[in-house]
Design an enzyme around this catalytic site. Structure first.
Site, PDB file in Angstrom:
ATOM      1  N   HIS A  42       0.872  -1.173   0.000  1.00  0.00           N
ATOM      2  CA  HIS A  42       0.000   0.000   0.000  1.00  0.00           C
ATOM      3  C   HIS A  42       0.912   1.228   0.000  1.00  0.00           C
ATOM      4  CE1 HIS A  42      -3.680   2.129   0.167  1.00  0.00           C
ATOM      5  NE2 HIS A  42      -3.430   2.693   1.319  1.00  0.00           N
TER       6      HIS A  42
ATOM      7  N   PHE B  99      -8.599   4.244   4.573  1.00  0.00           N
ATOM      8  CA  PHE B  99      -9.190   5.022   5.653  1.00  0.00           C
ATOM      9  C   PHE B  99     -10.517   4.355   6.004  1.00  0.00           C
ATOM     10  CE2 PHE B  99      -7.341   9.591   5.130  1.00  0.00           C
ATOM     11  CZ  PHE B  99      -6.173   9.167   5.740  1.00  0.00           C
TER      12      PHE B  99
END
Lengths: 402, 85
Positions: A294, A390
């Protein structure tokens, strides 16, 4: 359970307007991040991004289409065209009914929203174009792909922030695997590089003003990108029967929720998704040669991600390569996993491991082989692609060579 | 430019035709303009003349705005421009 393979790929992003150009740029460690060319950039504190350059919507679409296609839809349609052309499929009859589209995006038609809020709030206009709603909606891209190629099966859009396209591709994979569909067009798209889109990210104070340097001790935040990645996922026997070229096999997928914090990532949540993908793909930790991280370049992500990988892989973490291509194309938010899957394809198919560019200094808390600055030729058979969003929503895909 | 020629030009652009092909007796259907094309044309006409057209896309036939053919549309726009100026 059916097996799932990739038979087509397409993209447009800051590194290139198609897959060969993008892979070449990744292999050469090009940086697609540069000064932003958008309205009111002088009022932004963050003035850089991985913007798609040399792009003129009028050379791809007519006026009527442009009135309905936001930039994120345009990117999707261009990438989908490449992918479906490469797969060599046309959709009619039963195949059309058993084929669908699942795409990820976070902001959808954010440019359209931005432009029209300007018109009514800043310029005081009381009338807007009638197609604002069908242009800005998050499912517009999926619907236009479905309409254009006659894909009449399961079709929808997934919005899980930075994990959107991994979640989308995970759904496409699960549908073919379970027998719900034979072919799925999947991936994701994002176009958030407008004044409002960048200003909102500025508010979080996690953005770098100069470069994205994942895992480097000198890193100072993330850089936004834009673009799309679209793939054709196909049931393996269906692909073999028609003599299609198989690019790679989608071997497994897992998702998890941190269930803890809206922005701070959790090592345990990430580790559960990584371990879950290995188990789902029936891979041993030692089978994995490369992870597309990521790797956002923020302090919180990079430390947590390395710790999660170390937890899952144990001593094999020292033999693994893990790079973040966000250093080159930026963070495409809801489209990022799709463009990053291209680096995974390059690894399992071509034996080329994309680097983490901008790497200056090791960080003891990210003590992994991050393939600093230069690509490497290494044959790998299995790879993972991480996405940790998120909201604590994690999605990890496993690919194997065909 | 007259109201008539401006309206014809907007409709012609929407229909991807030459203005000379847009005669007053033609219906929108004749010109190949669908419901989305109609609302887009109405928006363009409102912008061009800075008027508000009483048109409800839910039930076009119940609107005060008569869209029977190009001629009725031109007459309605002429009235609206006069009333709203």
């Amino acid at each position: 359970m059916k097996r799932v393979v990739i038979t087509g790929s397409g993209t447009i992003n800051a590194l290139g307007h198609d897959v060969p150009t993008t892979l070449k740029a990744m292999a050469e460690g090009h940086c697609g991040i540069g000064p932003l060319d958008i309205r009111d950039v002088d009022r932004l504190a963050v003035k850089i991004g991985g913007q798609v350059t040399g792009y003129d919507e009028h050379s791809h679409f007519n006026r009527q289409q442009i009135s309905l296609y936001d930039r994120f839809t345009q990117f999707t349609l261009l990438a989908a065209e490449q992918a479906i052309l490469e797969a060599g499929l046309t959709f009619s009859g039963v195949l059309a009914d058993r084929s669908g589209v699942v795409l990820g995006t976070s902001g959808g038609g954010l440019n359209t929203q931005d432009e029209n809020y300007r018109a009514v709030y800043e310029e005081g206009k009381n009338r807007v174009h009638p197609f604002i709603v069908p242009k800005l909606m998050n499912n517009a891209a999926a619907s236009h792909v479905s309409m254009q190629y006659n894909l009449r099966g399961p079709s929808f859009t997934v919005a899980t922030a930075c994990a959107s396209s991994n979640h989308a591709m995970g759904q496409a994979f699960a549908m073919i695997r379970s027998g719900m569909a034979d072919v799925m067009v999947t991936g994701g798209s994002e176009s958030m590089l407008c004044f409002g889109g960048v200003k909102a990210w500025e508010g979080l104070r996690v953005m770098s003003k100069d470069a994205c340097r994942p895992f480097s001790a000198t890193r100072n935040g993330m850089v936004q990108g834009e673009g799309a990645g679209v793939f054709v996922f196909e049931e393996r026997d269906h692909a073999i029967k028609r003599g299609a070229t198989i690019i790679a096999e989608v071997a497994g997928f897992a998702m998890s929720s941190d269930a803890s914090d809206i922005v701070t990532p959790s090592k345990q949540g990430a580790a559960r998704a990584i371990a879950g993908a290995l188990k789902d793909a029936q891979l041993n930790a030692s089978d994995v040669g490369y992870i597309n991280a990521h790797g956002t370049g923020t302090a919180a992500n990079d430390k947590t991600e390395c710790a999660a990988v170390a937890d899952v892989f144990g001593t094999h973490a020292d033999n693994l390569m893990m790079s973040s291509t966000k250093s080159m194309h930026g963070h495409l938010i809801g489209g990022t996993g799709a463009v990053e899957l291209l680096a995974c394809i390059m690894a399992v198919r071509d034996g080329v491991i994309a680097p983490t560019i901008g790497f200056e200094e090791p960080d003891p808390e990210c003590a992994m082989d991050v393939v600093p600055n230069e690509a490497r030729n290494v044959k790998v058979d299995a790879v993972l692609s991480n996405a940790f969003a998120f909201g604590g929503l994690n999605a990890v895909i496993a690919l194997k060579s065909a | 430019m007259s109201i008539e020629s401006q309206v014809v030009e907007i409709i012609a652009e929407q229909a991807l035709l030459e203005p000379s092909d847009v005669s007053r007796d033609k219906t929108l259907e004749d010109l190949g303009i669908d419901s989305l094309g109609l609302v887009e044309s109405i928006f363009a006409i409102e912008e061009a003349f800075d008027i508000t057209i009483p048109f409800n896309a839910n039930d076009p036939n119940e609107s005060e705005f008569d869209i029977t053919n190009v001629g009725t549309i031109i007459r309605a726009i002429e009235t609206l421009v006069k009333d709203q100026s």
